[in-house]
Design a protein around this motif. Structure first.
Motif, PDB file in Angstrom:
ATOM      1  N   GLU A 227       0.815  -1.228   0.000  1.00 51.79           N
ATOM      2  CA  GLU A 227       0.000   0.000   0.000  1.00 51.79           C
ATOM      3  C   GLU A 227       0.837   1.260   0.000  1.00 51.79           C
ATOM      4  OE1 GLU A 227      -3.312   0.072   2.769  1.00 51.79           O
ATOM      5  OE2 GLU A 227      -2.988  -2.093   2.987  1.00 51.79           O
ATOM      6  N   ALA A 228       2.080   1.134  -0.435  1.00 48.04           N
ATOM      7  CA  ALA A 228       2.969   2.290  -0.377  1.00 48.04           C
ATOM      8  C   ALA A 228       2.677   3.263  -1.510  1.00 48.04           C
ATOM      9  CB  ALA A 228       4.418   1.818  -0.425  1.00 48.04           C
ATOM     10  N   VAL A 229       1.447   3.773  -1.532  1.00 51.54           N
ATOM     11  CA  VAL A 229       1.049   4.713  -2.578  1.00 51.54           C
ATOM     12  C   VAL A 229       0.633   6.008  -1.904  1.00 51.54           C
ATOM     13  CG1 VAL A 229      -0.735   5.208  -4.291  1.00 51.54           C
ATOM     14  CG2 VAL A 229       0.243   2.926  -4.162  1.00 51.54           C
ATOM     15  N   ARG A 230       1.083   7.125  -2.479  1.00 54.26           N
ATOM     16  CA  ARG A 230       0.565   8.407  -1.999  1.00 54.26           C
ATOM     17  C   ARG A 230      -0.466   8.896  -3.014  1.00 54.26           C
ATOM     18  NH1 ARG A 230       4.470  13.317  -0.305  1.00 54.26           N
ATOM     19  NH2 ARG A 230       5.640  12.372  -2.006  1.00 54.26           N
ATOM     20  N   TRP A 231      -1.625   9.314  -2.507  1.00 54.28           N
ATOM     21  CA  TRP A 231      -2.729   9.747  -3.373  1.00 54.28           C
ATOM     22  C   TRP A 231      -2.804  11.263  -3.371  1.00 54.28           C
ATOM     23  CZ3 TRP A 231      -4.979   5.557  -5.663  1.00 54.28           C
ATOM     24  CH2 TRP A 231      -4.829   4.324  -5.029  1.00 54.28           C
ATOM     25  N   TRP A 232      -3.016  11.820  -4.540  1.00 55.07           N
ATOM     26  CA  TRP A 232      -3.183  13.272  -4.703  1.00 55.07           C
ATOM     27  C   TRP A 232      -4.419  13.472  -5.568  1.00 55.07           C
ATOM     28  CZ3 TRP A 232       1.377  16.435  -3.424  1.00 55.07           C
ATOM     29  CH2 TRP A 232       2.534  15.696  -3.165  1.00 55.07           C
ATOM     30  N   HIS A 233      -5.571  13.704  -4.956  1.00 57.35           N
ATOM     31  CA  HIS A 233      -6.791  13.899  -5.746  1.00 57.35           C
ATOM     32  C   HIS A 233      -7.105  15.390  -5.825  1.00 57.35           C
ATOM     33  CE1 HIS A 233      -7.306   9.528  -5.029  1.00 57.35           C
ATOM     34  NE2 HIS A 233      -7.955   9.580  -6.181  1.00 57.35           N
ATOM     35  N   LEU A 234      -7.104  15.896  -7.045  1.00 55.48           N
ATOM     36  CA  LEU A 234      -7.209  17.346  -7.262  1.00 55.48           C
ATOM     37  C   LEU A 234      -8.649  17.766  -7.509  1.00 55.48           C
ATOM     38  CD1 LEU A 234      -4.387  17.599  -9.958  1.00 55.48           C
ATOM     39  CD2 LEU A 234      -4.127  17.633  -7.473  1.00 55.48           C
ATOM     40  N   PRO A 235      -9.030  18.958  -7.008  1.00 52.11           N
ATOM     41  CA  PRO A 235     -10.363  19.473  -7.348  1.00 52.11           C
ATOM     42  C   PRO A 235     -10.482  19.614  -8.870  1.00 52.11           C
ATOM     43  CG  PRO A 235      -9.206  20.949  -5.812  1.00 52.11           C
ATOM     44  CD  PRO A 235      -8.239  19.883  -6.199  1.00 52.11           C
ATOM     45  N   LEU A 236     -11.678  19.425  -9.357  1.00 55.98           N
ATOM     46  CA  LEU A 236     -11.892  19.402 -10.811  1.00 55.98           C
ATOM     47  C   LEU A 236     -12.104  20.803 -11.370  1.00 55.98           C
ATOM     48  CD1 LEU A 236     -14.423  16.450 -11.099  1.00 55.98           C
ATOM     49  CD2 LEU A 236     -11.948  16.397 -11.482  1.00 55.98           C
ATOM     50  N   VAL A 237     -12.108  20.877 -12.679  1.00 52.31           N
ATOM     51  CA  VAL A 237     -12.543  22.096 -13.362  1.00 52.31           C
ATOM     52  C   VAL A 237     -14.042  21.922 -13.662  1.00 52.31           C
ATOM     53  CG1 VAL A 237     -12.258  23.555 -15.394  1.00 52.31           C
ATOM     54  CG2 VAL A 237     -10.255  22.429 -14.369  1.00 52.31           C
ATOM     55  N   LEU A 238     -14.835  22.926 -13.289  1.00 47.62           N
ATOM     56  CA  LEU A 238     -16.287  22.869 -13.499  1.00 47.62           C
ATOM     57  C   LEU A 238     -16.706  23.861 -14.575  1.00 47.62           C
ATOM     58  CD1 LEU A 238     -17.427  22.929  -9.743  1.00 47.62           C
ATOM     59  CD2 LEU A 238     -16.788  20.945 -11.136  1.00 47.62           C
ATOM     60  N   PRO A 299      -5.403  25.871  -5.739  1.00 43.32           N
ATOM     61  CA  PRO A 299      -6.699  26.121  -5.102  1.00 43.32           C
ATOM     62  C   PRO A 299      -7.333  24.810  -4.630  1.00 43.32           C
ATOM     63  CG  PRO A 299      -6.553  27.234  -7.230  1.00 43.32           C
ATOM     64  CD  PRO A 299      -5.330  26.382  -7.111  1.00 43.32           C
ATOM     65  N   ARG A 300      -7.838  24.825  -3.397  1.00 43.49           N
ATOM     66  CA  ARG A 300      -8.469  23.614  -2.844  1.00 43.49           C
ATOM     67  C   ARG A 300      -9.945  23.524  -3.236  1.00 43.49           C
ATOM     68  NH1 ARG A 300      -3.664  22.590  -2.441  1.00 43.49           N
ATOM     69  NH2 ARG A 300      -2.747  21.477  -0.665  1.00 43.49           N
ATOM     70  N   GLU A 301     -10.403  24.547  -3.937  1.00 42.30           N
ATOM     71  CA  GLU A 301     -11.782  24.560  -4.435  1.00 42.30           C
ATOM     72  C   GLU A 301     -11.747  24.261  -5.923  1.00 42.30           C
ATOM     73  OE1 GLU A 301     -14.393  25.280  -2.513  1.00 42.30           O
ATOM     74  OE2 GLU A 301     -12.914  25.236  -0.897  1.00 42.30           O
ATOM     75  N   PRO A 302     -12.850  23.733  -6.475  1.00 42.37           N
ATOM     76  CA  PRO A 302     -12.869  23.536  -7.930  1.00 42.37           C
ATOM     77  C   PRO A 302     -12.694  24.875  -8.655  1.00 42.37           C
ATOM     78  CG  PRO A 302     -14.790  22.527  -6.893  1.00 42.37           C
ATOM     79  CD  PRO A 302     -14.088  23.305  -5.831  1.00 42.37           C
ATOM     80  N   VAL A 303     -12.146  24.791  -9.853  1.00 37.73           N
ATOM     81  CA  VAL A 303     -11.970  25.972 -10.695  1.00 37.73           C
ATOM     82  C   VAL A 303     -13.167  26.030 -11.642  1.00 37.73           C
ATOM     83  CG1 VAL A 303     -10.582  26.852 -12.617  1.00 37.73           C
ATOM     84  CG2 VAL A 303      -9.459  25.834 -10.632  1.00 37.73           C
ATOM     85  N   THR A 304     -13.663  27.234 -11.922  1.00 35.51           N
ATOM     86  CA  THR A 304     -14.781  27.348 -12.871  1.00 35.51           C
ATOM     87  C   THR A 304     -14.285  27.909 -14.202  1.00 35.51           C
ATOM     88  OG1 THR A 304     -16.311  27.716 -11.065  1.00 35.51           O
ATOM     89  CG2 THR A 304     -17.070  28.345 -13.254  1.00 35.51           C
ATOM     90  N   PHE A 305     -14.595  27.183 -15.247  1.00 39.25           N
ATOM     91  CA  PHE A 305     -14.265  27.605 -16.612  1.00 39.25           C
ATOM     92  C   PHE A 305     -15.245  28.691 -17.032  1.00 39.25           C
ATOM     93  CE2 PHE A 305     -15.260  26.975 -21.180  1.00 39.25           C
ATOM     94  CZ  PHE A 305     -14.017  27.266 -21.707  1.00 39.25           C
ATOM     95  N   THR A 306     -14.716  29.818 -17.513  1.00 38.53           N
ATOM     96  CA  THR A 306     -15.581  30.945 -17.866  1.00 38.53           C
ATOM     97  C   THR A 306     -15.370  31.351 -19.329  1.00 38.53           C
ATOM     98  OG1 THR A 306     -13.866  32.541 -17.307  1.00 38.53           O
ATOM     99  CG2 THR A 306     -15.371  31.907 -15.529  1.00 38.53           C
ATOM    100  N   ASP A 307     -16.200  32.270 -19.791  1.00 38.65           N
ATOM    101  CA  ASP A 307     -16.035  32.792 -21.148  1.00 38.65           C
ATOM    102  C   ASP A 307     -14.676  33.473 -21.308  1.00 38.65           C
ATOM    103  OD1 ASP A 307     -18.480  31.888 -21.807  1.00 38.65           O
ATOM    104  OD2 ASP A 307     -19.514  33.819 -21.620  1.00 38.65           O
ATOM    105  N   ALA A 308     -14.200  34.099 -20.239  1.00 39.97           N
ATOM    106  CA  ALA A 308     -12.899  34.777 -20.316  1.00 39.97           C
ATOM    107  C   ALA A 308     -11.788  33.752 -20.571  1.00 39.97           C
ATOM    108  CB  ALA A 308     -12.624  35.541 -19.012  1.00 39.97           C
ATOM    109  N   ASP A 309     -11.921  32.566 -19.989  1.00 36.50           N
ATOM    110  CA  ASP A 309     -10.920  31.506 -20.217  1.00 36.50           C
ATOM    111  C   ASP A 309     -10.949  31.080 -21.679  1.00 36.50           C
ATOM    112  OD1 ASP A 309     -10.160  31.330 -17.485  1.00 36.50           O
ATOM    113  OD2 ASP A 309     -11.952  30.125 -17.078  1.00 36.50           O
ATOM    114  N   ASP A 310     -12.166  30.899 -22.176  1.00 38.45           N
ATOM    115  CA  ASP A 310     -12.328  30.469 -23.563  1.00 38.45           C
ATOM    116  C   ASP A 310     -11.734  31.532 -24.503  1.00 38.45           C
ATOM    117  OD1 ASP A 310     -13.505  28.737 -25.647  1.00 38.45           O
ATOM    118  OD2 ASP A 310     -14.790  30.485 -25.996  1.00 38.45           O
TER     119      ASP A 310
END
Ligand code: GLU
Length: 315
Positions: A227-238, A299-310
């Motif tokens: 079980e020598a695994v380190r897990w890194w689960h990242l907040p998603l992009v919404l 960021p520990r919160e999800p990121v939101t994809f916006t029109d500005a990103d697009d």
């Protein structure tokens, strides 16, 4: 001592979009900052849904973005024998059993599906019922899948990003499928076998797979894989509607922006901004981000994809 090992594990069923790319970039940045080896594994177990062009395109677009990996690419479609050996070991240990339930059967039997789960908890209908796959098929006329029993105790682990986790798999999905009725390994078994064989000890991916980590820890225990695994689960992009970034939010595939003529530096800059490595959207490169990225500032919160990103990616 050999260096830690991580993996980039794209599924070439849908093209890579900005959300997947952000996870891959963070994975790559962690690896290159810390001297981990990077295995690239193509998760092409979906048989007919995986087109060879999609596999080539996935490799191509990752390289276009500037990501690199070490050693040969691993293809899950070529690793059936290893998965079959793991299944045989679980069957011999009495922890796996054939299951002929259809999705409809399970939906019907589930009394209280978790609202947040895509699939209801499997009620254990076929557990202990058939002595073999042949017996199951002879009795029902249906080709069986294979499920593995879940533990009586919750599975707990510490995630390097998401913090302490605890999943009671009996209530969270129940006994799960490890081999599908088409004689194809299912995701949970394949990744565990592959990660163990490649010596992967750092797993970085989206936090929609947190509960899968509990299933994978359970399988590792059953298969004696350590079980020598380190897990890194990242907040998603919404998307702007708060749901996980997907087609309904428009075309955010990397190939879409590339075809519009966007240079990789723009995408990289947006992803770097989303990772807390840049104060604003501006063109950048993986090498520049290596200097600036700090996982503590992700960021520990999800990121939101916006029109500005697009708009930034199109410019
Ligand atoms: N292939 C999976 C995906 O693209 C990732 C699986 C994993 O990292 O374990 O979502």
């Amino acid at each position: 001592m050999s260096p830690p090992v991580t993996r980039l594990a794209p599924s070439p069923t849908g093209a890579l979009h900005l959300g997947n790319a952000r996870t891959f970039l963070v994975n790559w940045l962690l690896a290159r900052q810390r001297g981990w080896r990077v295995v690239l594994r193509i998760e092409d177990l979906d048989g007919p849904r995986v087109k060879p062009e999609a596999v080539a395109e996935t490799l191509d677009v990752l390289a276009w973005l500037g990501l690199t990996w070490d050693g040969p690419v691993v293809y899950q479609s070529q690793r059936h024998a290893a998965y079959a050996r793991a299944l045989a070991a679980l069957v011999a240990a009495g922890t796996a059993y054939p299951c002929v339930c259809s999705r409809k059967d399970i939906d019907r039997a589930a009394t209280a599906p978790h609202a947040e789960d895509a699939t209801p908890t499997y009620p254990g209908t076929c557990r202990g019922k058939y002595a073999s796959a042949q017996a199951a098929e002879a009795a029902t006329g249906r080709a069986p899948a294979w499920r593995v029993g879940v533990p009586d105790e919750p599975v707990a682990f510490d995630d390097a990003v998401a913090g302490p986790q605890r999943f009671d798999l009996r209530r969270h999905g129940g006994d799960f499928v490890i081999f599908r009725k088409q004689n194809l390994a299912a995701y949970q078994l394949a990744v565990v076998v592959d990660d163990a064989e490649a010596g992967v000890d750092e797993i970085v991916r989206g936090d929609d797979l947190l509960d899968s980590a509990a299933r994978q820890i359970h399988l590792r225990r059953l298969l004696g894989l350590g079980e020598a695994v380190r897990w890194w689960h990242l907040p998603l992009v919404l998307g702007p509607d708060g749901r996980r970034l997907a087609k309904r939010h428009g075309d955010t595939r990397l190939t879409h922006y590339r075809d519009l003529g966007a240079p990789p530096e723009r995408l990289c800059g947006l992803l770097g901004f989303w990772c807390g490595a840049l104060e604003r959207r501006r063109p950048s490169t993986p090498d520049e981000l290596l200097e600036r990225f700090d996982i503590a500032r992700l960021p520990r919160e999800p990121v939101t994809f916006t029109d500005a990103d697009d708009a930034f990616c199109r410019a």
